[in-house]
Design a protein around this motif. Structure first.
Motif, PDB file in Angstrom:
ATOM      1  N   UNK A   1     109.332   6.435 109.370  1.00  0.00           N
ATOM      2  CA  UNK A   1     108.829   7.749 109.862  1.00  0.00           C
ATOM      3  C   UNK A   1     107.308   7.489 110.201  1.00  0.00           C
ATOM      4  N   UNK A   2     107.149   8.044 111.421  1.00  0.00           N
ATOM      5  CA  UNK A   2     105.547   8.129 111.776  1.00  0.00           C
ATOM      6  C   UNK A   2     105.245   9.640 111.980  1.00  0.00           C
ATOM      7  N   UNK A   3     104.240  10.234 111.422  1.00  0.00           N
ATOM      8  CA  UNK A   3     103.667  11.549 111.149  1.00  0.00           C
ATOM      9  C   UNK A   3     102.480  11.569 112.107  1.00  0.00           C
ATOM     10  N   UNK A   4     102.160  12.436 112.979  1.00  0.00           N
ATOM     11  CA  UNK A   4     100.738  12.489 113.619  1.00  0.00           C
ATOM     12  C   UNK A   4     100.341  14.139 113.628  1.00  0.00           C
ATOM     13  N   UNK A   5      99.376  14.271 112.867  1.00  0.00           N
ATOM     14  CA  UNK A   5      98.723  15.276 112.540  1.00  0.00           C
ATOM     15  C   UNK A   5      97.701  16.130 113.765  1.00  0.00           C
ATOM     16  N   UNK A   6      97.836  17.063 114.324  1.00  0.00           N
ATOM     17  CA  UNK A   6      97.152  17.680 115.429  1.00  0.00           C
ATOM     18  C   UNK A   6      96.007  18.656 115.118  1.00  0.00           C
ATOM     19  N   UNK A   7      96.142  19.158 114.040  1.00  0.00           N
ATOM     20  CA  UNK A   7      95.281  20.346 113.683  1.00  0.00           C
ATOM     21  C   UNK A   7      94.174  19.966 112.927  1.00  0.00           C
ATOM     22  N   UNK A   8      94.019  18.882 112.094  1.00  0.00           N
ATOM     23  CA  UNK A   8      92.884  18.652 111.274  1.00  0.00           C
ATOM     24  C   UNK A   8      91.514  17.890 111.980  1.00  0.00           C
ATOM     25  N   UNK A   9      91.550  17.910 113.265  1.00  0.00           N
ATOM     26  CA  UNK A   9      90.433  17.457 114.375  1.00  0.00           C
ATOM     27  C   UNK A   9      90.129  15.963 113.709  1.00  0.00           C
ATOM     28  N   UNK A  10      91.093  15.233 113.297  1.00  0.00           N
ATOM     29  CA  UNK A  10      90.859  13.942 112.926  1.00  0.00           C
ATOM     30  C   UNK A  10      91.634  12.931 113.439  1.00  0.00           C
ATOM     31  N   UNK A  11      92.613  13.358 113.971  1.00  0.00           N
ATOM     32  CA  UNK A  11      93.937  12.675 114.609  1.00  0.00           C
ATOM     33  C   UNK A  11      94.510  11.824 113.776  1.00  0.00           C
ATOM     34  N   UNK A  12      94.546  12.161 112.501  1.00  0.00           N
ATOM     35  CA  UNK A  12      95.237  11.277 111.383  1.00  0.00           C
ATOM     36  C   UNK A  12      96.834  11.269 111.920  1.00  0.00           C
ATOM     37  N   UNK A  13      97.248   9.835 111.595  1.00  0.00           N
ATOM     38  CA  UNK A  13      98.819   9.549 111.632  1.00  0.00           C
ATOM     39  C   UNK A  13      99.226   8.705 110.376  1.00  0.00           C
ATOM     40  N   UNK A  14     100.187   8.730 109.994  1.00  0.00           N
ATOM     41  CA  UNK A  14     100.680   8.018 108.867  1.00  0.00           C
ATOM     42  C   UNK A  14     102.187   7.301 109.236  1.00  0.00           C
ATOM     43  N   UNK A  15     102.449   6.229 108.774  1.00  0.00           N
ATOM     44  CA  UNK A  15     103.642   5.368 109.145  1.00  0.00           C
ATOM     45  C   UNK A  15     104.202   5.108 107.742  1.00  0.00           C
ATOM     46  N   UNK A  16     105.412   5.418 107.408  1.00  0.00           N
ATOM     47  CA  UNK A  16     106.082   5.085 106.184  1.00  0.00           C
ATOM     48  C   UNK A  16     107.243   4.606 106.337  1.00  0.00           C
TER      49      UNK A  16
END
Length: 420
Positions: free
Chosen positions: A163-178
């Protein structure tokens, strides 16, 4: 340096045997140097009629001519196209067949044992909390899940999910692959066995999370019994480390209805949050734990063709949070249903929840579970629609209230799913 075949006799014998050609087969033979009565006359005639061999374009067969491997591969490819069983020749001439753009059957069989599929979800939600915990939040993300399944043998498969999760609303462009799941599943005698880490939603309103351990099930298309000896795992888990969760259940269906009875025994499960968490999930380190035993019963019926009525009851066998009761329930009415391959299909759903924290572990709900205030109650209205083949849009509205205090959460969730 090109490798050669010793004689065209090998070609004729091999190709005719592969195609099942009889030595007595009678057919017209266009090659002048293979007269009637020649040992290869019938076989060559059959190969010409089948389109496997064509000669050299000047009315000769050249049966004594040495062949290059490439020429032999052309004959093997044509024999394969005719459905001939040429497994040994496929292996011998695999490189040449590949250069001809011919997929070798053995390689196809191997690739057929491994398959991939996936899902992309675009998500947006808006929370507006009132009461003593007033706050408004908006979140948006994209989640990609890729599943892999490998065939071990006719009875067992291996499956995993990344799974890859991309966060759009934190202003940091965070993403995580698990690497979220990895398990084997197969038959052992008359029993189905799952072992490893898998996603479990035996009753989503009690628990929906990743499980680690062993799951045993036995039954038919009409009924099924299950036993799980596990611990929950993953970011939404209620149990970690040495904490254990055993589940025992029986499910049945009877055409226009279905039902189930489940029993959950959890050790050191979080019961009450020490303080209100910042998001919808609670942190185990921020909770007071205890053993939980839950009885869960559900029944669904279809009184009319497109209508489903469902009721579920859960009872906490221990009075762990004495501010609230031990009895919970969920009521649902659903109209129509969706199928990803059927554009235009849709469903409408309405749920009512009354769930004290004594009666669940980790339910599936996008609203706040109010774990600091004893659980939640309220309703949900939702719709799903298949926009195009394998593209699903949905919207949900939740209005839930804490069972202790005056806190309330109103949530609008919109999602789009792409299945591939």
């Amino acid at each position: 340096m090109k490798k050669t075949m010793k004689s065209m006799k090998i070609t004729v014998l091999t190709a005719t045997l592969a195609l099942g050609v009889s030595a007595s087969a009678a057919a017209s033979n266009p090659f002048t140097e293979v007269p009637a009565g020649h040992w290869a006359y019938d076989s060559v005639s059959k190969l010409v009629a089948s389109g496997v061999v064509e000669g050299y374009g000047d009315g000769v067969f050249c049966g004594d001519k040495l062949l290059t491997r490439y020429e032999m591969a052309q004959i093997v490819a044509k024999a394969m196209a005719k459905g001939a069983n040429v497994d040994k020749l496929e292996g011998e001439f695999a490189a040449e067949l590949d250069s001809l753009g011919v997929r070798v059957a053995k390689l196809e069989k191997t690739s057929d044992r491994v398959r991939f599929w996936g899902q992309l979800r675009g998500h947006y939600d808006s929370h507006h909390r009132s009461g003593s915990k007033k706050v408004s939040t908006d979140t948006s993300s994209a989640r990609t899940r890729i599943w892999l399944e490998g065939q071990i043998n006719e009875n067992w498969v291996y499956q995993s999910m990344i799974q890859n999760e991309q966060i759009f609303d934190d202003g940091k462009g965070n993403e995580e692959i698990k690497y979220m799941r990895s398990f084997v599943k197969g038959r052992l005698g008359g029993m189905t066995v799952v072992a490893g880490r898998w996603g479990e939603d035996i009753s989503p309103m009690v628990i929906d999370t990743h499980m680690e351990g062993v799951k045993l099930s036995y039954g038919t298309s009409k009924w099924n019994g299950v036993a799980m000896f596990t611990k929950a795992a993953g970011p939404h888990s209620t149990l970690t480390g040495s904490d254990r969760l055993n589940i025992f259940g029986v499910a049945a269906n009877w055409g226009k209805g279905y039902g189930f009875v489940n029993y959950y025994n959890a050790t050191n499960a979080p019961i009450i949050c020490k303080e209100n968490p910042d998001d919808n999930w609670y942190d185990k380190e921020n909770s007071i734990g205890g053993d939980k035993d839950i009885l869960n019963v559900g029944v669904g019926v279809k009184p009319w063709k497109n209508v489903l009525l469902f009721g579920e009851y859960m009872r906490g066998m221990r009075d762990l949070d004495n501010r609230v009761g031990r009895n919970g329930y969920v009521a649902r009415i659903q109209y129509r249903d969706i199928k990803a391959s059927d554009p235009g299909s849709f469903l409408l759903v309405a749920n009512y929840y009354h769930q004290p924290v004594n009666g669940f572990l980790m339910p599936t709900i996008s609203a706040n579970k109010w774990l600091f205030e004893g659980g939640y109650k309220g309703y949900n209205l939702g719709a799903k629609y298949i926009v195009a083949k394998n593209i699903q849009a949905q919207v949900d509205y939740f209005d839930t209230k804490s069972m202790v205090g005056d806190n309330r959460d109103k949530v609008l969730v919109t999602e789009v799913y792409f299945y591939f």
